[in-house]
Design a protein around this motif. Structure first.
Motif, PDB file in Angstrom:
ATOM      1  N   ALA A 299       1.326   5.056  -4.821  1.00 17.33           N
ATOM      2  CA  ALA A 299       0.539   4.252  -3.881  1.00 17.33           C
ATOM      3  C   ALA A 299      -0.336   5.149  -3.012  1.00 17.33           C
ATOM      4  N   LEU A 300      -1.536   4.641  -2.712  1.00 23.18           N
ATOM      5  CA  LEU A 300      -2.474   5.375  -1.850  1.00 23.18           C
ATOM      6  C   LEU A 300      -2.859   4.578  -0.609  1.00 23.18           C
ATOM      7  N   TYR A 301      -2.398   3.333  -0.539  1.00 20.57           N
ATOM      8  CA  TYR A 301      -2.807   2.452   0.558  1.00 20.57           C
ATOM      9  C   TYR A 301      -1.616   1.592   0.978  1.00 20.57           C
ATOM     10  N   PHE A 302      -1.665   1.132   2.208  1.00 20.30           N
ATOM     11  CA  PHE A 302      -0.690   0.139   2.660  1.00 20.30           C
ATOM     12  C   PHE A 302      -1.300  -0.659   3.794  1.00 20.30           C
ATOM     13  N   VAL A 303      -0.805  -1.864   3.973  1.00 26.16           N
ATOM     14  CA  VAL A 303      -1.264  -2.733   5.045  1.00 26.16           C
ATOM     15  C   VAL A 303      -0.067  -3.507   5.583  1.00 26.16           C
ATOM     16  N   ALA A 304      -0.068  -3.767   6.874  1.00 28.74           N
ATOM     17  CA  ALA A 304       1.035  -4.495   7.494  1.00 28.74           C
ATOM     18  C   ALA A 304       1.024  -5.945   7.052  1.00 28.74           C
ATOM     19  N   ARG A 305       2.206  -6.443   6.708  1.00 29.72           N
ATOM     20  CA  ARG A 305       2.336  -7.837   6.279  1.00 29.72           C
ATOM     21  C   ARG A 305       2.438  -8.800   7.464  1.00 29.72           C
ATOM     22  N   GLY A 306       2.723  -8.270   8.630  1.00 26.17           N
ATOM     23  CA  GLY A 306       2.850  -9.124   9.806  1.00 26.17           C
ATOM     24  C   GLY A 306       4.285  -9.417  10.192  1.00 26.17           C
ATOM     25  N   ASP A 307       5.229  -8.978   9.351  1.00 27.81           N
ATOM     26  CA  ASP A 307       6.654  -9.196   9.658  1.00 27.81           C
ATOM     27  C   ASP A 307       7.383  -7.879   9.887  1.00 27.81           C
ATOM     28  N   GLY A 308       6.621  -6.809  10.080  1.00 29.45           N
ATOM     29  CA  GLY A 308       7.207  -5.489  10.272  1.00 29.45           C
ATOM     30  C   GLY A 308       7.228  -4.648   9.017  1.00 29.45           C
ATOM     31  N   SER A 309       7.048  -5.280   7.857  1.00 37.07           N
ATOM     32  CA  SER A 309       7.013  -4.541   6.593  1.00 37.07           C
ATOM     33  C   SER A 309       5.569  -4.274   6.178  1.00 37.07           C
TER      34      SER A 309
END
Length: 331
Positions: A299-309
């Motif tokens: 993985a090269l990217y991530f974004v917050a889901r809004g629930d802490g994960s």
């Protein structure tokens, strides 16, 4: 001969009387100027010196009777240094027992994971049970005073709850937290995964501080670390907001603007490649372990889901779709 016997018996009666009087006195409450009375016995103090320190703190302790009581119990050389607290009603016998057992009073101070050194120092400055020897000292002066082998204290204090004798120096806690971090980092460094893009433990600590600030979710930390490690390997910029915020310092008002991302500072990982010049916070054990043993992920990217994960993506297209879904509400 009779005279000698009479003298002997007189001396015995006098000694018995004194011993009885001493024992009676040892069970009587000591007068206190205030209750509770707090005092500190310095390391290496003799009993007489300790009595002087107690008297200065408001305990009306007569020197000779307490010395005789201690010698009778063979405890005159067994008192322990530290901070003590006694309440109204305490007797000389109880006081001496407390000193021999080392029943010291303790304070505590908690360094929270993700705090900066500025936040930790403010906590120490405001602590009522510490002696504030570092007050007025610069960070460089603290480092020099403690003889620490670091250029900055940021990141080099291990988050934990530290117990201490009341009236200890705040410098002692800073030194203990630095030693604790060095031990933890050394241990994780020796067990690190192969092929990591860190030149030294300090760079690993900087990565751990980013991981600490990016998520408080334990399961996500190794994946967050994997994203940033993968970016370092490919020469991509880390582009992480917490470093930008740290670079803004006290001017940050809680709202990160696009202009902030474009303004170059040594800590802006949108404008500069590689790791920041120092850690940006105090990472905990889990963040240290994640930085030195990241998840096996491309993985090269991530974004917050809004629930802490977080949602992790391998490509920019996947990431943009995740942003639409979790940040913009588009399905």
């Amino acid at each position: 001969m009779r005279f000698i016997l009479k003298l002997f018996f007189a001396i015995c009666l006098l000694a018995a009387g004194l011993a009885g009087g001493l024992w009676w006195w040892s069970g009587q409450p000591l007068p206190l100027a205030s209750s509770p009375a707090d005092f500190r016995i310095a390391p290496g103090s003799s009993l007489r010196s300790a009595i002087g320190q107690m008297r200065e703190a408001g305990l009306d302790v007569p020197v000779v009777p307490l010395v005789l009581l201690a010698r009778a119990g063979r405890s005159d050389t067994g008192i322990k240094a530290g901070s003590y607290s006694v309440a109204r009603g305490v007797t000389p016998r109880q006081l001496l027992d407390k000193l021999v057992r080392g029943q010291v009073t303790q304070g505590d101070a908690t360094l929270v994971e993700g705090w900066t050194f500025r936040q930790w120092r403010a906590r120490l400055d405001a602590h009522p049970d510490l002696v504030h020897d570092s007050r007025g000292m610069s960070e460089a002066q603290i480092i020099e005073r403690l003889g620490l082998p670091v250029a900055s204290l940021e990141g080099w204090q291990f988050p934990d709850t530290y117990l201490f004798d009341k009236r200890s120096s705040d410098l002692d806690l800073i030194a203990r937290a630095a030693r604790a971090m060095q031990r933890r980092l050394d241990a994780e460094w020796t067990q690190r995964a192969a092929g990591l893009p860190y030149r030294n433990p300090g760079e690993a600590l900087a990565m751990a501080s980013i991981v600490e600030k990016e998520t408080g979710r334990p399961d996500d930390r190794p994946l967050i670390a994997a994203v940033f490690v993968n970016r370092l390997r490919l020469g991509m910029r880390l582009q992480t907001d917490p470093t930008v915020i740290y670079g803004l310092g006290q001017s940050f008002d809680g709202n990160l603007r696009k202009q902030d991302l474009l303004t170059d500072t040594p800590y802006n990982t949108y404008t500069r490649a590689g790791l920041p010049p120092t850690p940006i916070a105090m990472p905990g054990q889990a963040a240290l372990r994640a930085a030195l043993n990241p998840a096996a992920s491309d993985a090269l990217y991530f974004v917050a889901r809004g629930d802490g994960s977080s949602e992790f993506s391998r490509t920019l297209d996947e990431h943009n779709r995740a942003v639409d879904r979790f940040q913009r509400g588009k399905m």
